[in-house]
Scaffold this active site. Sequence first.
Site, PDB file in Angstrom:
ATOM      1  N   CYS A 177       0.811  -1.225   0.000  1.00 61.87           N
ATOM      2  CA  CYS A 177       0.000   0.000   0.000  1.00 61.87           C
ATOM      3  C   CYS A 177       0.839   1.268   0.000  1.00 61.87           C
ATOM      4  CB  CYS A 177      -0.924   0.018   1.213  1.00 61.87           C
ATOM      5  SG  CYS A 177      -2.005  -1.417   1.329  1.00 61.87           S
ATOM      6  N   HIS A 194      -9.026   2.832  -2.864  1.00 57.19           N
ATOM      7  CA  HIS A 194      -7.625   2.637  -2.465  1.00 57.19           C
ATOM      8  C   HIS A 194      -6.929   1.717  -3.475  1.00 57.19           C
ATOM      9  CE1 HIS A 194      -4.055   1.666  -0.333  1.00 57.19           C
ATOM     10  NE2 HIS A 194      -4.531   0.688   0.436  1.00 57.19           N
ATOM     11  N   CYS A 218      -1.148   2.623   6.697  1.00 52.32           N
ATOM     12  CA  CYS A 218      -0.753   1.278   7.086  1.00 52.32           C
ATOM     13  C   CYS A 218      -0.353   0.504   5.835  1.00 52.32           C
ATOM     14  CB  CYS A 218      -1.869   0.573   7.837  1.00 52.32           C
ATOM     15  SG  CYS A 218      -3.383   0.320   6.880  1.00 52.32           S
TER      16      CYS A 218
END
Length: 413
Positions: free
Chosen positions: A106, A359, A390
């Site tokens: 991510c 996302h 995160c």
Amino acid sequence: MPSTSRPADARVPAARRVVFVDGVRTPFGRARKDGLYAHTRADDLAVRTVRELLRRHPQLPPERVDDVALAATTQQGDQGLTLGRTVAMLAGLPATVPGFAIDRMCAGAMTAVTTTAAAIGFGAQDVTVAGGVEHMGHHPMGFDADPNPRFLAERIVAADALNMGVTAENLHDRFPALTRERADAYGVASQEKYAAALASGRIEPDLVPVALRDPEHGWGLATADEPPRPGTTVAAIAGLPTPFRAGGRVTAGTSAPLTDGAASCLLAAEDVALELGLPVRMRMVSFAYAGVEPEVMGLGPVPATHKALERAGLSIDDIGLFEINEAFAVQVLSFLDAFGIADDDPRVNPYGGAIAVGHPLASSGVRLMTQLARQFEEHPEVRYGITTMCVGLGQGGTVIWENPAYDAEEAAR
């Protein structure tokens, strides 16, 4: 005869300030067979963002770009073949401009930014392009991955640590104050804030339209984000199922949807930006990455932020704006609780977040930065802001930025 003269000392560059010049992203699409980008290549999404950066800044000679770093979590197919180099070539940058691919799941785009920023700060480069792309419709998270069996056999990680939704449920278990009711309220607030930002013209300026080709419907143009669900209410999501655990607390209403999209930014040494007439929208202050137990990966932003603040000589009270990636509502709430920040603090994600907009894994870090840069322009009373997220497998990343438009007199009012 050997020379008796003293060898010359190497010239060691002095550290330089790194600035965020500009950032753009594609509209985000839902990762499904009938989604916005179902028939669009991932690398073409990234190309579109790089071309837009060059178009917006014609004063930047393309040959002055020293490197292109582009991230993807799944580096295969149309997200493979060393994205930074291939996208640079497809975007029309000179063959002399190198590029590379990067992966921190991510935080891929965030790591592309901090990696090339470090090179700029050291003096090895002057201008870079950094970003990321994720086409989760073409490349579902974890698809075709082959985790080493020793992870489980040697109990290095918990059996469910590779399922991000389960790690969010684990946060609910660990911290009883993180109730489903709080998460539901936060998820609805994200949708409301995004809708308000869109209506007030704060989203569209950072978007680059993308041409679409559908075998059945012909040509089209993507100009707006597909994932948001305006009008979402707490009552509407209260009965949603909990797909990661029977009787759990994490739902589609409190999670970022699976998303396709790309985002890229221009970074430069501040003196070079001034030389070329490029805008200085943010100054990098510090950054840090940290690891946590993979089964509670949502806690990663907490130690990463502590490290970044310590390196900058700042405290959380010095931060006036927070862009926190909303992989899950419970992950943001755990961060807010760790630093004593209220759930509805107006400094946090003023434009909403990933629960609303989506996302696309490796691209989200630059979305956070681009939004923070725009918020800095709106808030001259704010000096420092944070982008934090995160990261799968138990990590967190944080970058602290300074507002070049900061006005001490405005802050004192």
